[in-house]
Design an enzyme around this catalytic site. Structure first.
Site, PDB file in Angstrom:
ATOM      1  N   CYS A  54       0.749  -1.209   0.445  1.00 41.32           N
ATOM      2  CA  CYS A  54       0.020  -0.102   0.097  1.00 41.32           C
ATOM      3  C   CYS A  54       0.734   1.498   0.048  1.00 41.32           C
ATOM      4  O   CYS A  54       0.250   2.227  -0.489  1.00 41.32           O
ATOM      5  CB  CYS A  54      -0.930   0.247   1.070  1.00 41.32           C
ATOM      6  SG  CYS A  54      -2.032  -1.435   1.619  1.00 41.32           S
ATOM      7  N   HIS A 108      -3.275   6.890   2.950  1.00 43.07           N
ATOM      8  CA  HIS A 108      -3.773   6.102   2.518  1.00 43.07           C
ATOM      9  C   HIS A 108      -4.781   5.174   2.455  1.00 43.07           C
ATOM     10  O   HIS A 108      -6.075   5.429   3.964  1.00 43.07           O
ATOM     11  CB  HIS A 108      -3.206   4.704   2.581  1.00 43.07           C
ATOM     12  CG  HIS A 108      -3.118   3.389   2.486  1.00 43.07           C
ATOM     13  ND1 HIS A 108      -3.674   2.868   0.905  1.00 43.07           N
ATOM     14  CD2 HIS A 108      -3.700   2.550   3.229  1.00 43.07           C
ATOM     15  CE1 HIS A 108      -4.575   1.954   1.298  1.00 43.07           C
ATOM     16  NE2 HIS A 108      -4.036   1.136   2.396  1.00 43.07           N
ATOM     17  N   ASN A 162     -10.064  -0.506  -0.106  1.00 45.33           N
ATOM     18  CA  ASN A 162      -8.566  -0.017   0.014  1.00 45.33           C
ATOM     19  C   ASN A 162      -8.010  -0.584  -1.465  1.00 45.33           C
ATOM     20  O   ASN A 162      -8.458  -1.465  -1.292  1.00 45.33           O
ATOM     21  CB  ASN A 162      -8.565  -1.331   0.742  1.00 45.33           C
ATOM     22  CG  ASN A 162      -6.850  -0.690   1.004  1.00 45.33           C
ATOM     23  OD1 ASN A 162      -5.966  -0.411   0.533  1.00 45.33           O
ATOM     24  ND2 ASN A 162      -6.084  -1.778   2.021  1.00 45.33           N
TER      25      ASN A 162
HETATM   26  N1  ACO Z   1     -19.244  -8.513   9.158  1.00 41.03           N
HETATM   27  C1  ACO Z   1     -19.715  -9.170  10.354  1.00 41.03           C
HETATM   28  N2  ACO Z   1     -18.570  -9.278  11.521  1.00 41.03           N
HETATM   29  C2  ACO Z   1     -17.957  -9.140  11.134  1.00 41.03           C
HETATM   30  C3  ACO Z   1     -17.166  -9.770  10.430  1.00 41.03           C
HETATM   31  C4  ACO Z   1     -18.069  -8.591   9.035  1.00 41.03           C
HETATM   32  N3  ACO Z   1     -17.566  -8.656   8.381  1.00 41.03           N
HETATM   33  N4  ACO Z   1     -15.194  -8.959  10.478  1.00 41.03           N
HETATM   34  C5  ACO Z   1     -15.788  -9.751  11.427  1.00 41.03           C
HETATM   35  N5  ACO Z   1     -16.475  -9.470  12.524  1.00 41.03           N
HETATM   36  C6  ACO Z   1     -16.739  -9.857  13.866  1.00 41.03           C
HETATM   37  C7  ACO Z   1     -15.831 -10.851  14.576  1.00 41.03           C
HETATM   38  O1  ACO Z   1     -15.834 -12.041  14.404  1.00 41.03           O
HETATM   39  C8  ACO Z   1     -15.437 -10.841  15.878  1.00 41.03           C
HETATM   40  O2  ACO Z   1     -16.665 -10.947  16.063  1.00 41.03           O
HETATM   41  P1  ACO Z   1     -16.423 -11.972  18.087  1.00 41.03           P
HETATM   42  O3  ACO Z   1     -16.235 -10.607  18.896  1.00 41.03           O
HETATM   43  O4  ACO Z   1     -18.079 -12.729  18.450  1.00 41.03           O
HETATM   44  O5  ACO Z   1     -14.661 -12.940  17.653  1.00 41.03           O
HETATM   45  C9  ACO Z   1     -16.267  -8.686  15.628  1.00 41.03           C
HETATM   46  O6  ACO Z   1     -16.418  -8.651  14.328  1.00 41.03           O
HETATM   47  C10 ACO Z   1     -15.148  -7.801  15.718  1.00 41.03           C
HETATM   48  O7  ACO Z   1     -14.101  -8.445  15.229  1.00 41.03           O
HETATM   49  P2  ACO Z   1     -12.815  -7.706  14.988  1.00 41.03           P
HETATM   50  O8  ACO Z   1     -11.484  -8.339  13.948  1.00 41.03           O
HETATM   51  O9  ACO Z   1     -12.543  -7.246  16.256  1.00 41.03           O
HETATM   52  O10 ACO Z   1     -12.666  -5.775  14.459  1.00 41.03           O
HETATM   53  P3  ACO Z   1     -12.031  -5.144  14.056  1.00 41.03           P
HETATM   54  O11 ACO Z   1     -12.900  -3.917  14.818  1.00 41.03           O
HETATM   55  O12 ACO Z   1     -10.694  -4.778  14.582  1.00 41.03           O
HETATM   56  O13 ACO Z   1     -12.691  -4.783  12.614  1.00 41.03           O
HETATM   57  C11 ACO Z   1     -11.475  -5.078  10.593  1.00 41.03           C
HETATM   58  C12 ACO Z   1     -12.044  -5.381  11.804  1.00 41.03           C
HETATM   59  C13 ACO Z   1     -12.190  -4.150  10.188  1.00 41.03           C
HETATM   60  C14 ACO Z   1     -10.180  -5.895   9.833  1.00 41.03           C
HETATM   61  C15 ACO Z   1      -9.950  -4.425  11.307  1.00 41.03           C
HETATM   62  O14 ACO Z   1      -9.038  -4.416  12.054  1.00 41.03           O
HETATM   63  C16 ACO Z   1      -9.208  -3.187  10.345  1.00 41.03           C
HETATM   64  O15 ACO Z   1      -9.823  -2.170   9.251  1.00 41.03           O
HETATM   65  N6  ACO Z   1      -7.608  -3.706  10.152  1.00 41.03           N
HETATM   66  C17 ACO Z   1      -7.448  -3.267   9.547  1.00 41.03           C
HETATM   67  C18 ACO Z   1      -6.865  -3.800   7.800  1.00 41.03           C
HETATM   68  C19 ACO Z   1      -6.242  -2.807   6.768  1.00 41.03           C
HETATM   69  O16 ACO Z   1      -6.543  -1.809   6.512  1.00 41.03           O
HETATM   70  N7  ACO Z   1      -5.751  -3.873   5.659  1.00 41.03           N
HETATM   71  C20 ACO Z   1      -5.771  -3.409   4.651  1.00 41.03           C
HETATM   72  C21 ACO Z   1      -4.410  -3.341   3.968  1.00 41.03           C
HETATM   73  S1  ACO Z   1      -2.911  -3.027   5.861  1.00 41.03           S
HETATM   74  C22 ACO Z   1      -3.399  -1.134   5.045  1.00 41.03           C
HETATM   75  O17 ACO Z   1      -4.116  -1.253   3.878  1.00 41.03           O
HETATM   76  C23 ACO Z   1      -3.083  -0.419   5.986  1.00 41.03           C
END
Ligand code: ACO
Length: 333
Positions: A118, A259, A289
């Site tokens: 990224c 980003h 993204n």
């Molecule tokens: N729909 C519904 N529920 C979901 C989903 C979904 N798509 N995905 C996960 N959940 C659930 C999980 O199972 C979890 O349930 P539980 O509490 O019963 O276990 C709950 O939602 C919370 O999940 P978390 O993983 O804690 O959610 P979080 O708030 O961390 O959000 C996310 C997840 C959006 C992926 C976040 O961690 C994120 O954006 N991280 C950065 C990732 C990123 O940007 N990657 C891109 C590449 S690198 C870059 O570009 C910077």
């Protein structure tokens, strides 16, 4: 041979392209157990654009053409082509060479791909700028282009909603005055933390086989929480580092273009470096993204919307797999 060193290096033109097909959160909710509400609240994403049959170089052609046109530079005047992508058309030749041929760019110039996930565009601008400072390359075309949708695991609801396809481009040229254009850049990487975001198979470590396909090793694997934590901390640090390096204060920034990975990452970083929300460019709602394409797409849109004018300080900050990171400060010409 004597080369005339540039007074400055400016972004002379920009372009962007996203494929026509729109995939909404409701569409995703038909495939995995999720909802529009959850996705929007946790990431800020409503829609993303997916390429049906356009490759990374096909999309690159479209963004590059717009950038060349807006710069008023013909393909014949390009001296350097850098393409940043994690989704090249093929392992080799480079997408940059494919783009060169498709645009009719002359053949006695360097064309190569650069992979910094990224952070690709920010890396690409630093490489182009450094090469241009030698005086040997007057006009550089930097294109970031990504077709991520084929890499998504539709059985993994924690990653499949995050990404979209698209391309953004910039033509970098010599400026006529000093002290403008790209005035600062910091880059970095931490190769000890590769496991948090990767696509394991298809390279020399795990060559494609029936087994790697059956094991779903050709899809993006991500530890979202780890990425989130690192992204917030490092983007904030690097944004402040580049400002410090250039002796510019956060309050002098007219527009922060981060980003576009997650609205919560963007808002936390902006808050910590004390840049108000109205000075932060956000289009993640529409595109998700798009990896290295996200910053140049946003830059092109910000320019078209009249959000950037001469004399403005524009701050770009990126973070991605590798881990890689970078921040660029621009004083708009
Ligand atoms: N729909 C519904 N529920 C979901 C989903 C979904 N798509 N995905 C996960 N959940 C659930 C999980 O199972 C979890 O349930 P539980 O509490 O019963 O276990 C709950 O939602 C919370 O999940 P978390 O993983 O804690 O959610 P979080 O708030 O961390 O959000 C996310 C997840 C959006 C992926 C976040 O961690 C994120 O954006 N991280 C950065 C990732 C990123 O940007 N990657 C891109 C590449 S690198 C870059 O570009 C910077």
């Amino acid at each position: 041979m004597n080369f005339l060193k540039p007074k400055s290096i400016i972004i002379k033109g920009t372009g962007s392209y996203v494929p026509e097909k729109i995939v909404t959160n409701d569409d995703i909710a038909k495939v995995v157990d999720t909802s529009d509400e959850w996705i929007f609240e946790r990431s800020g994403i409503r829609r993303r654009h997916f390429s049906v049959n356009e490759s990374a170089s096909d999309m690159a052609v479209k963004s590059a053409k717009e950038a060349l046109e807006s710069a008023g530079v013909s393909p014949q005047d390009i001296d350097l082509v850098i393409v940043t992508t994690v989704t090249p058309d093929m392992m080799f030749p480079s997408t940059a060479c494919l783009l060169q041929a498709k645009l009719g760019i002359r053949n006695n110039i360097p064309c190569f791909d650069l992979e910094a996930a990224c952070t690709g565009f920010v890396y690409g601008m630093e490489v182009a700028t450094s090469m241009m400072q030698s005086g040997k390359y007057k006009n550089a075309l930097v294109v970031s282009t990504e077709r991520l949708n084929p890499l998504l695991n539709w059985e993994d609801r924690t990653t499949c909603f995050l990404f979209g396809d698209g391309s953004g481009a910039a033509v970098l040229s010599y400026g006529e005055e000093e002290g403008v254009g790209i005035i600062g850049n910091v880059l970095g990487a931490d190769g000890s933390n590769t496991a948090v975001l990767k696509l394991p198979a298809g390279g020399s470590l795990l060559p494609t086989s029936a087994q790697t396909v059956a094991d779903k090793q050709h899809f993006i694997q991500m530890d979202g929480k780890e990425i989130f934590k690192n992204a917030v901390r490092i983007m904030q640090e690097k944004a402040l580092d580049v400002l410090d390096m250039c002796d510019v204060r956060p309050e002098d920034i007219s527009l922060l273009i981060p980003h576009q990975a997650n609205i919560r990452i963007i808002e936390t970083v902006a808050k910590r470096i004390k840049i108000p929300r109205e000075k932060v460019y956000v289009n993640i709602e529409e595109y998700g993204n798009t990896s290295s394409a996200s910053i140049p797409i946003a830059l092109n849109e910000a320019l078209k919307e009249g959000r950037i004018k001469s004399g403005d300080y524009i701050l770009l900050v990126a973070f991605g797999a590798g881990l890689t990171w970078g921040a660029t400060l621009i004083k708009w010409h």
